[in-house]
Structure formats: C-alpha cells, structure tokens
Design a protein around this motif. Structure first.
Motif, PDB file in Angstrom:
ATOM      1  N   MET A 187       0.829  -1.328   0.033  1.00 42.59           N
ATOM      2  CA  MET A 187      -0.048  -0.024   0.124  1.00 42.59           C
ATOM      3  C   MET A 187       0.779   1.286  -0.174  1.00 42.59           C
ATOM      4  N   PHE A 188       1.992   1.145   0.869  1.00 42.93           N
ATOM      5  CA  PHE A 188       2.880   2.276   0.675  1.00 42.93           C
ATOM      6  C   PHE A 188       3.562   2.474  -0.679  1.00 42.93           C
ATOM      7  N   HIS A 189       3.755   1.408  -1.346  1.00 42.88           N
ATOM      8  CA  HIS A 189       4.366   1.719  -2.856  1.00 42.88           C
ATOM      9  C   HIS A 189       3.347   2.131  -3.563  1.00 42.88           C
ATOM     10  N   ILE A 190       2.045   1.814  -3.484  1.00 45.13           N
ATOM     11  CA  ILE A 190       1.007   2.357  -4.336  1.00 45.13           C
ATOM     12  C   ILE A 190       0.968   3.897  -3.957  1.00 45.13           C
ATOM     13  N   GLY A 203       3.703   6.027  -5.636  1.00 48.06           N
ATOM     14  CA  GLY A 203       3.353   5.873  -7.084  1.00 48.06           C
ATOM     15  C   GLY A 203       2.368   7.047  -7.509  1.00 48.06           C
ATOM     16  N   VAL A 204       1.068   6.887  -6.635  1.00 49.63           N
ATOM     17  CA  VAL A 204       0.125   8.009  -6.913  1.00 49.63           C
ATOM     18  C   VAL A 204       0.782   9.622  -6.643  1.00 49.63           C
ATOM     19  N   MET A 248       3.567   3.173 -17.391  1.00 54.27           N
ATOM     20  CA  MET A 248       3.322   2.251 -15.792  1.00 54.27           C
ATOM     21  C   MET A 248       2.024   2.560 -15.316  1.00 54.27           C
ATOM     22  N   VAL A 249       1.507   3.599 -15.301  1.00 51.40           N
ATOM     23  CA  VAL A 249       0.222   4.084 -14.496  1.00 51.40           C
ATOM     24  C   VAL A 249      -0.830   3.080 -15.093  1.00 51.40           C
TER      25      VAL A 249
END
Length: 500
Positions: free
Chosen positions: A29-32, A35-36, A100-101
C-alpha cells in the motif's frame, strides 16, 4: 518492494513487536501511495515547466545571455522541449510514467498480467532519464556575489542615489522636520568589480536515488543467484474445479507457514512469473513443499498444458497424478506475508474465499504435524465457496485435522465452518468419507456480525487475529467489523493478503 528484506525483518527477532511487523504488511500500500504521489506532483512539475518554456521565450534577457534557455526572443517554446536534454528526458519520463500507470490498473493486471509486468520494469528507464534530466544545466546560480552584487549593471563605477533623509532618520531624533523632502543624502552603492558569472547547479538527483536503487539491485541480484537452480518436481496433481497441485523439492529450501514463492517457467514465458502461496512447507522430517494453482489465465493455462496431458480435467473424480518429464521450473522466495502471524495469536479467525484458502493450507498442514510449539490455541476456519466441487481437494486435510484434535481431546482447538452458495451436486460429496464435515457444511453466506459476536463472547478480553484472503466484498466487511467495539472487551486485529 524489497521482498527478501521484508521477509527477513518479519521473521527476525529484532522486530519483536507485532504492531511493527504489521506495518511491514503495508509495504504494498505504501508503494502504491508513493506511485500516486509521483503522478500527482509530476503533473504539477510538467505544468510548471510548460509555463517556464513560454517565459524563457518571451522574457529573453539581453543583459544576461547565459541565463537564457531560449536562443533568441520569441523562440518557439516547443523547441525547448524537443531539442534540449531536460526537455527530451522530461518527455521520455512522462511517456514511461504514463505506460506504468495505465498498465497498473486492476483491469490490465487481471486480464493481461504480462503487460503490467513488462511495463512496470520500465522504472529502470525512468530512473536513468531522471538522473540525466538535470544534467542539461537549465537552472544556474551566480558564483561571484561579492564582486558583483545583485542589481549592479555598470562595471567599475560608483553609483550614488539621492534618498530622502527622513526615510533614514525619522523617529531617531526628537524634533519635527517641517520639510523632510528637502533634506536628502547620498547613499553609497558597492562598486561592481567584474561581470557576473553563472554556473549550473550540481546534479543532486543521484544522491536520493542511488541508495534505494542500489539496495533494490542488490536484492534482485541475490534473488537471481538464489533462484538460478531449477526445482525437482515430484508430482503434479489435478484437482476438481480447475485446481492443480505441484509438489517439489529443492536443496536447502526453508519456508515458514503462510509464506509464498514466485514461479518462473521459461517454457511458458521468458520474463513473466507469478506468486503463489505455499500450501505445504518443508519440515525437519520432509523436504517436500507444494503450491496449488487455480487455472484462471493464459499463463496458468499454458503451464497446465505443459505439466498435464490434454484431457478433460473436470471428468476426473479422483486426483490425477502424472509421471513424466517436466519442463524446467524455477522458484524465487520464500517471501513473507501477513498470514505468518496467524500462529502467533492465541485466537485466530481465518476466512477464505474460493482459491483464497491456499494461504491457510500450509498453516493447517503445520498444525497437523505439531501444534504445540506455537502460541495458537483456538482457530476459527471459515471457507466460502460457490460450488461443492471446490471443497473436495481440501476436504481430506480438514477431515484428518479434525480427527487429530478429537483424538487428542482438543475438540475446541479448531472450529471449521464451510459455506456453500450453490447446492448443485451437494449429494455427491456427502457420505461417510467426509462425515466429519457434513455437520459443518452450511448453505448460504455467513452472517458475519453474529459470527464476530460469538467469537468475542467466547474469547472475552483477548486479542483475535483476523486473516482474510478472498473477494473485496468479504474483506471490507471483515475489516469494518474488526474495527467495531464490542461489550466483551475482545479486540480484533485485521490482516489481509492480496496479490492483485
């Protein structure tokens, strides 16, 4: 996303706090979130540069030519984007980030996982462009502020300026200046000894990127070395409902219940690989470990065709074991997951939906070997399936485990509840073979609120670990109920596993 490091920290005694270990489960979740955040501020950054490109062209400075990004006044701003190093690398990063997104969306990951996998590895290209992005020297600073103060234009000339005296002395001396505007003085301005000199800022992006990137590359290298030797496939078993079981052995392979591995079969795909939870872990007495796969996508279909003959698997009543020459199969792992904590609670509630039962299979197999070394003393196991055939490949283990605790006079150790949403073919499985499960098979869906109240009442003042692997609808319901207070002083701690 350094999975090996996270698995080490989760199993290390240096992280004794359960709350701290649960924070490690939030890494995805921290990775996502990161990314956002990158996408949002990249949009702001790009918008600001578009405004800057226009300003560089319109506000061309004749006095300080070195500071100009444009070559002449009113130059086309688009040339600054496609003819300079910052412009070209910036456009390249925007394109990579867009790929990527868009490929990271849920629809793409579910329908065509290999597109997500290939595009996500473009982050190496993104980082290389990012380090080159600042090498163009677009932004500069003045290096000789002492010999050329800001605002000075004429060299080697002293500049004086008439300033009203009242601005400097008003309020400092008693008395009244009747005509303060007539009283002036000369203010001395520092001499410009030389022309201004400008220098590009030293690139600092590598300082922030090199550390995490080196750590990730080191882990990837370690994982590559660790997984370069293929496993030995002992057997491949076809179960009903398009479920395939693979049993393997590998030298010096160790894993904890609840962990998962990543399978890579070059005969199926040269680069694509997928994570699967271990349903059987190696122990001190046996080195065999295994996984169960649900045939749901193109990768698993091609993998099944390589391992099993092309026959109708749904027509098989008994598990089908085929002895043949198998293709080379490599594994990477094991990696940690939240389900490792299920044995560290005194009371655990494990909820599975369909094939989501796989994380709990290794835990139940471990309890079948020996349950005494672990803290767990009561396990509530809830399995929700659509059709009766989905229970069959797991029913034998449940029956053996149930009989084991009854023989050891611990009937309250495990509470099994199986919920079936469709009743077609239910009479085919009910018989003497699965007699222990007949009274624990229910039609319909669980009444989660009543279930939580019963668990809270039976375990007053205790902390219950809630573990879920299944559809988001079930996960959201369990998460909401875990956060609600109850009158029995029972605390529920929610954990969830998801590879999607």
């Amino acid at each position: 996303m350094c999975r090996t490091l996270l698995a080490y920290l989760r199993g290390s005694q240096k992280v004794p706090s359960r709350r701290t270990r649960r924070l490690l489960d939030k890494s995805r979740m921290f990775h996502i979130t990161c990314g956002v955040t990158i996408c949002v501020f990249s949009g702001v950054h790009v918008a600001a540069h578009l405004v800057n490109a226009l300003n560089f062209s319109v506000n061309y400075s004749e006095d300080f030519v070195e500071l100009n990004a444009a070559r002449f006044r009113d130059e086309d701003p688009r040339k600054l984007l496609f003819t300079t190093v910052p412009g070209l690398t910036g456009v390249g990063m925007v394109l990579v980030l867009f790929l990527m997104v868009t490929a990271s969306t849920y629809a793409i990951r579910v329908s065509n996982y290999d597109i997500f996998w290939y595009t996500h590895n473009l982050f190496f290209v993104f980082y290389m462009l990012l380090m080159l992005h600042v090498s163009g020297g677009l932004l500069k600073y003045q290096t000789n502020l002492d010999t050329h103060p800001p605002g000075c234009i004429n060299l080697n000339r002293t500049r004086y300026q008439n300033i009203p005296l009242s601005e400097d002395f008003h309020g400092l001396f008693p008395g009244d200046f009747s005509k303060p505007d007539e009283l002036t003085r000369n203010k001395f301005v520092k001499i410009c000894a030389e022309a201004p000199r400008f220098q590009a800022n030293f690139p600092q992006t590598w300082i922030w990127i090199s550390g995490p990137l080196c750590l990730y590359c080191a882990e990837r290298l370690y994982r590559c070395i660790r997984s370069n030797k293929p496993v030995t496939i002992i057997s491949v078993i076809s179960h009903p409902s398009d479920v395939m079981e693979i049993r393997m052995v590998k030298e010096n392979f160790k894993a904890r219940p609840g962990q998962y591995i990543i399978l890579h079969c070059p005969s199926v795909s040269a680069l694509e690989n997928h994570p699967f939870t271990l349903t059987m872990c190696p122990t001190e007495t046996k080195a065999t470990f295994g996984v169960h796969l649900k045939i749901v996508g193109d990768w698993t279909e091609r993998f099944r065709d390589l391992l099993l003959p092309s026959t109708s698997q749904d027509s098989e009543i008994l598990p089908f074991i085929q002895s043949r020459n198998y293709p080379k199969l490599y594994i990477d792992g094991p990696f940690g997951s939240p389900f490792e904590e299920s044995l560290n609670y005194e009371v655990s509630l494990c909820v599975a939906g369909g094939i989501g039962v796989t994380p709990f299979a290794s835990i139940l197999n471990t309890l079948l070997d020996d349950w005494k070394p672990y803290k767990l003393r009561r396990l509530y196991f809830i399995w929700v399936c659509r059709d009766i055939q989905s229970f069959r490949w797991f029913a034998d283990l449940l029956c053996v485990l149930h009989n084991k605790f009854w023989q050891e006079n611990r009937p309250d150790y495990i509470n099994i509840q199986l919920y079936l949403s469709q009743t077609d073919g239910i009479q085919k499985i009910i018989g003497e073979k699965y007699q222990a499960l007949n009274s624990r098979l229910f039609i319909g869906r669980p009444r989660w609120k009543i279930l939580f109240d019963e668990i809270a009442k039976c375990n007053r003042g205790k902390t219950v670990g809630v573990f879920c692997c299944g559809p988001n609808s079930i996960s959201k319901t369990l998460h909401r109920l875990s956060n609600q207070n109850n009158s029995y002083g029972t605390r529920f701690e929610y954990n969830k596993e998801s590879f999607s």
